[in-house]
Design a protein around this motif. Structure first.
Motif, PDB file in Angstrom:
ATOM      1  N   GLN A   1       1.015   2.061   5.578  1.00 25.34           N
ATOM      2  CA  GLN A   1       0.311   0.662   6.470  1.00 25.34           C
ATOM      3  C   GLN A   1       1.181  -0.207   6.126  1.00 25.34           C
ATOM      4  O   GLN A   1       1.085  -1.180   7.415  1.00 25.34           O
ATOM      5  CB  GLN A   1      -1.086   0.761   6.698  1.00 25.34           C
ATOM      6  CG  GLN A   1      -2.173   1.874   6.665  1.00 25.34           C
ATOM      7  CD  GLN A   1      -3.313   2.098   7.103  1.00 25.34           C
ATOM      8  OE1 GLN A   1      -3.749   1.365   6.148  1.00 25.34           O
ATOM      9  NE2 GLN A   1      -3.998   1.870   8.227  1.00 25.34           N
TER      10      GLN A   1
ATOM     11  N   ASP B   1       0.191   3.299   1.778  1.00 27.55           N
ATOM     12  CA  ASP B   1       0.177   4.744   2.793  1.00 27.55           C
ATOM     13  C   ASP B   1       0.791   4.644   3.867  1.00 27.55           C
ATOM     14  O   ASP B   1       0.489   5.006   5.657  1.00 27.55           O
ATOM     15  CB  ASP B   1      -1.201   4.891   3.314  1.00 27.55           C
ATOM     16  CG  ASP B   1      -2.175   3.237   3.476  1.00 27.55           C
ATOM     17  OD1 ASP B   1      -1.088   2.268   3.344  1.00 27.55           O
ATOM     18  OD2 ASP B   1      -3.322   3.474   3.797  1.00 27.55           O
TER      19      ASP B   1
ATOM     20  N   ARG C   1      -2.442   5.349  10.061  1.00 30.22           N
ATOM     21  CA  ARG C   1      -2.128   5.960   7.948  1.00 30.22           C
ATOM     22  C   ARG C   1      -1.716   7.426   7.765  1.00 30.22           C
ATOM     23  O   ARG C   1      -1.954   7.433   9.226  1.00 30.22           O
ATOM     24  CB  ARG C   1      -3.222   6.043   7.290  1.00 30.22           C
ATOM     25  CG  ARG C   1      -3.065   6.317   5.498  1.00 30.22           C
ATOM     26  CD  ARG C   1      -4.890   6.722   5.241  1.00 30.22           C
ATOM     27  NE  ARG C   1      -4.964   5.707   4.046  1.00 30.22           N
ATOM     28  CZ  ARG C   1      -4.508   6.166   3.390  1.00 30.22           C
ATOM     29  NH1 ARG C   1      -3.895   7.290   3.464  1.00 30.22           N
ATOM     30  NH2 ARG C   1      -4.821   5.186   2.255  1.00 30.22           N
TER      31      ARG C   1
ATOM     32  N   ASP D   1       0.916  -1.167  -0.335  1.00 30.31           N
ATOM     33  CA  ASP D   1       0.140   0.239   0.261  1.00 30.31           C
ATOM     34  C   ASP D   1       0.878   1.213   0.245  1.00 30.31           C
ATOM     35  O   ASP D   1       2.041   0.896   0.319  1.00 30.31           O
ATOM     36  CB  ASP D   1      -1.058   0.085   1.079  1.00 30.31           C
ATOM     37  CG  ASP D   1      -1.596  -1.097   1.124  1.00 30.31           C
ATOM     38  OD1 ASP D   1      -2.553  -1.696  -0.101  1.00 30.31           O
ATOM     39  OD2 ASP D   1      -2.756  -0.942   1.784  1.00 30.31           O
TER      40      ASP D   1
HETATM   41 MG    MG Z   1      -4.116   2.293   4.382  1.00 31.62          MG
END
Ligand code: MG
Ligand code: UDP
Length: 310
Positions: free
Chosen positions: A98, A96, A201, A94
């Motif tokens: 995370q 972001d 995030r 991802d």
């Molecule tokens: Mg996320």
């Protein structure tokens, strides 16, 4: 020759995270002896994600981007990544942050140990998720595991490394509403899961509303199981059996006691109840027919408006 890793990163409104995620990948990879490329898939972002990618790719030669004509969803973005990736192994992660980038080293070393798919799954004590989300996610995964006959872990994520052999298989699949977290298990090969604790995030917001998550859950279930279709049959049989018992009871009752049974309320309730059941079951059948309909049109999973991939 060095082995090549392709990073596949779906992005929807991630303008602030592009720099962070690519820098952390550079940092991890600088310590390892691999060549690599970072493929960002701009999934129809409404912010300046595309401009950031475009500019950054002029300086950073390892950075590739594929920009969609509109938002097609994360799984379609992953599909584009697999379709384009030309590598010895692909890592999906991802944008972001995370998915902790430190784990990349471990994913790669397990892959080198001979595992063809190494995926990360969320550890039980996820500190950043509220109880409602935790519970609904758990119910979804347990349910999906039960009816799909796949060995799924609760909380499996889209953070994984995939060997080129498996990537080649994924390229061949032309399923609409593809659900990779299930497909990856379905393909088989030598797999290993590693637990991780997701970070918070960094910038921006999650793009999944409750409604979107519900849709994703239904999609996941209906792509992996036809069991809900049998629900109609079992419900029908069960309810008919009950109806027969009631019928016998009422007939005997009125014969022996010589009185008809009053009670319009109960009749109406029964009618409404069965009407409801009919609609539920029709709805389930409808969902599968809808899938057939979409698939039969043979439309692509995504359309590309711009890319620097050659
Ligand atoms: Mg996320
Ligand atoms: N994403 C995407 N298309 C979408 C929604 C999300 O490409 O329609 C990307 C998003 O940019 C991020 C990843 O998928 O890199 C996970 O999304 P998000 O963080 O919103 O989901 P969550 O972590 O809350 O499950």
């Amino acid at each position: 020759m060095k082995k090549k890793i392709s990073f596949i990163i779906p992005c929807y409104n991630e303008e602030k995270n592009i720099d962070l995620i690519s820098e952390s990948i550079h940092l991890v990879m600088s310590k390892l002896n691999f060549s690599y490329e970072i493929i960002f898939i701009d999934d129809g972002s409404k912010d300046s994600t595309f401009d950031v990618l475009n500019e950054k790719s002029l300086i950073d030669k390892s950075l590739k981007f594929i920009s969609f004509s509109r938002n097609f969803g994360k799984d379609s973005a992953l599909k584009a990544g697999f379709d384009y990736a030309n590598c010895d192994a692909a890592i999906t992660i991802d944008a972001d942050l995370q998915h902790p980038p430190e784990l990349i080293t471990e994913l790669i070393s397990e892959w080198e140990n001979g595992y063809q798919v190494v995926y990360a799954y969320r550890e039980k004590n996820n500190p950043h998720v509220n109880i409602f989300n935790k519970l609904s996610s758990k119910i979804f995964w347990l349910f999906l595991k039960k009816i799909s006959s796949l060995e799924l872990e609760v909380g499996v994520s889209d953070y994984r490394i995939i060997d080129k052999k498996v990537v080649a298989v994924l390229k061949e699949l032309n399923e609409i509403e593809i659900f990779y977290r299930g497909i990856i298990k379905w393909v088989g090969f030598k797999q290993k899961g590693i637990p991780y604790t997701p970070d918070e995030r960094i910038n921006g917001n999650t793009s999944y509303s409750k409604k979107a998550l519900f849709k994703l859950a239904i999609q996941g279930i209906t792509s992996f199981s036809t069991k809900p279709l049998y629900l109609a049959m079992f419900l029908g049989m069960g309810l008919s059996a009950i109806a027969i018992v009631f019928f016998i009871f009422y007939v005997t009752y009125s014969l022996y006691f010589d009185q008809s049974i009053s009670g319009w309320a109960s009749v109406i309730t029964t009618i409404v109840f069965f009407g409801g059941l009919n609609l539920i079951v029709l709805g389930i059948v409808g969902m599968y027919i809808g899938k057939l309909f979409m698939q039969s049109k043979g439309r692509p999973n995504y359309l590309i408006s711009s890319t620097n991939y050659k």
